[in-house]
Design an enzyme around this catalytic site. Structure first.
Site, PDB file in Angstrom:
ATOM      1  N   PRO A 265     -15.244  -4.853   2.180  1.00 57.91           N
ATOM      2  CA  PRO A 265     -16.564  -5.354   2.573  1.00 57.91           C
ATOM      3  C   PRO A 265     -17.715  -4.473   2.091  1.00 57.91           C
ATOM      4  CG  PRO A 265     -15.508  -4.302   4.433  1.00 57.91           C
ATOM      5  CD  PRO A 265     -14.481  -4.364   3.342  1.00 57.91           C
ATOM      6  N   LEU A 266     -17.378  -3.273   1.627  1.00 60.73           N
ATOM      7  CA  LEU A 266     -18.401  -2.370   1.069  1.00 60.73           C
ATOM      8  C   LEU A 266     -18.272  -2.309  -0.454  1.00 60.73           C
ATOM      9  CD1 LEU A 266     -18.052   0.538   3.665  1.00 60.73           C
ATOM     10  CD2 LEU A 266     -19.710  -1.334   3.666  1.00 60.73           C
ATOM     11  N   ALA A 267     -17.490  -3.222  -1.029  1.00 59.89           N
ATOM     12  CA  ALA A 267     -17.172  -3.249  -2.467  1.00 59.89           C
ATOM     13  C   ALA A 267     -16.246  -2.078  -2.800  1.00 59.89           C
ATOM     14  CB  ALA A 267     -18.416  -3.222  -3.335  1.00 59.89           C
ATOM     15  N   GLN A 268     -15.569  -2.201  -3.919  1.00 60.89           N
ATOM     16  CA  GLN A 268     -14.668  -1.144  -4.368  1.00 60.89           C
ATOM     17  C   GLN A 268     -15.475   0.074  -4.817  1.00 60.89           C
ATOM     18  OE1 GLN A 268     -11.563  -1.106  -3.383  1.00 60.89           O
ATOM     19  NE2 GLN A 268     -10.562  -1.095  -5.371  1.00 60.89           N
TER      20      GLN A 268
ATOM     21  N   TYR B   4       0.835  -1.207   0.000  1.00 60.24           N
ATOM     22  CA  TYR B   4       0.000   0.000   0.000  1.00 60.24           C
ATOM     23  C   TYR B   4       0.871   1.258   0.000  1.00 60.24           C
ATOM     24  CZ  TYR B   4      -3.611  -3.336   1.553  1.00 60.24           C
ATOM     25  OH  TYR B   4      -4.464  -4.405   1.670  1.00 60.24           O
TER      26      TYR B   4
ATOM     27  N   LEU C 296     -20.247  -0.876  -9.031  1.00 59.31           N
ATOM     28  CA  LEU C 296     -20.705  -1.956  -8.169  1.00 59.31           C
ATOM     29  C   LEU C 296     -21.036  -1.439  -6.770  1.00 59.31           C
ATOM     30  CD1 LEU C 296     -21.245  -4.912  -7.560  1.00 59.31           C
ATOM     31  CD2 LEU C 296     -18.809  -5.232  -7.163  1.00 59.31           C
TER      32      LEU C 296
ATOM     33  N   GLY D 241     -16.904   2.799  -7.364  1.00 54.98           N
ATOM     34  CA  GLY D 241     -17.362   2.607  -8.747  1.00 54.98           C
ATOM     35  C   GLY D 241     -18.791   2.111  -8.819  1.00 54.98           C
TER      36      GLY D 241
END
Length: 284
Positions: free
Chosen positions: A195-198, A55, A202, A200
């Site tokens: 856990p909250l999706a990336q 990262y 989705l 964008g």
């Protein structure tokens, strides 16, 4: 409501929501805000902090190091090693570099970030060496699917693996077919990244989904809290959402005490069904 926890063994029980740091450390202008957010999370009981040498090329570890100054004994620190550093002298050097950036003498849980250059037995030997040297407390893996875990289990010392960190959220449920049940059977914690999706389309689709929003309204919580509560409703799963602002930290911490009803879970299941056959492990 009682807050959910996950047992990591050896009398270590941690909150089911931690703090992720992907994309932290990339902009100097955001450093103060990121450090403050992590410290606010620790104050609110989000004591598991997940980072990686990848990262921001170590920048996120530096942010974490600043955030945990004076608080090291209160946090459970997780970092990850690149696959091309996951063996031999390169692995020891990589771990030592992470320790310097984090400003600590040991990492509580050190993960292989994904499979790559080194055979699993070489990585296990590295992890054992790092444990003997007192540089890490325990070790685990990330982005390993069911077949990978079966292979690891055949490696001498492989069954000491303490966790598997994988992509998991309401719209990505492939691990429920075989990997998650197997990890639960082994009493091995699963760490859910994104856990909250990336960001964008989705993520937007999840946050704006009528079923998610109806449940949020019913419980008088946010869509993000519905999604986090769903992830940690699964036994042995820790969610590690990124929290780059104090507002998000407060929202994440609040999700720990939310228990969704069987009916709410059924509605989410109908809107986002789990796959009925084996699918490739999702990774980002």
């Amino acid at each position: 409501m009682s807050e959910k926890t996950v047992n990591f063994g050896n009398n270590i029980v941690l909150p089911a929501i931690g703090q992720g740091t992907w994309y932290m450390g990339e902009k100097a202008s955001q450093r103060r805000q990121e450090v403050d957010a992590l410290r606010a999370g620790i104050e609110r009981g989000l004591t598991l902090i997940d980072t990686a040498e990848m990262y921001a090329d170590g920048g996120a570890e530096k942010v974490v190091g600043e955030a945990i100054k004076g608080l090291r004994d209160e946090v459970f620190l997780v970092s990850k090693v690149y696959p091309w550093n996951a063996g031999g002298h390169k692995g020891i050097a990589a771990c030592e570099a992470s320790l310097r950036r984090l400003g600590t003498e040991y990492i509580d849980l050190y993960l292989l970030h994904w499979r790559g250059n080194y055979a699993l037995d070489e990585t296990v030997r590295l992890m054992e060496t790092l444990q003997q040297q007192g540089k890490i407390g325990r070790w685990g893996v990330s982005n390993l699917d069911f077949a990978d875990m079966q292979e690891l289990w055949q490696v001498p010392g492989g069954q000491v693996c303490a966790a598997n960190q994988v992509l998991y959220h309401l719209a990505s449920r492939g691990i429920e077919y075989d990997l998650l049940p197997w990890c639960q059977q082994q009493s091995m914690p699963v760490m859910a990244y994104c856990p909250l999706a990336q960001a964008g389309r989705l993520r937007s689709g999840l946050f704006n989904h009528p079923v998610v929003n109806a449940i949020a309204q019913e419980y008088q919580i946010t869509a993000a809290q519905v999604l986090l509560a769903w992830v940690i409703s699964h036994r042995g799963v820790v969610a590690i959402p990124k929290a780059s602002s104090i507002k998000h930290v407060e929202e994440n911490a609040g999700a720990q005490g939310i228990s969704l009803s069987a009916e709410a879970l059924k509605q989410l299941d109908a809107a986002f069904p789990a796959p009925e056959q084996k699918t490739a492990l999702d990774m980002v």
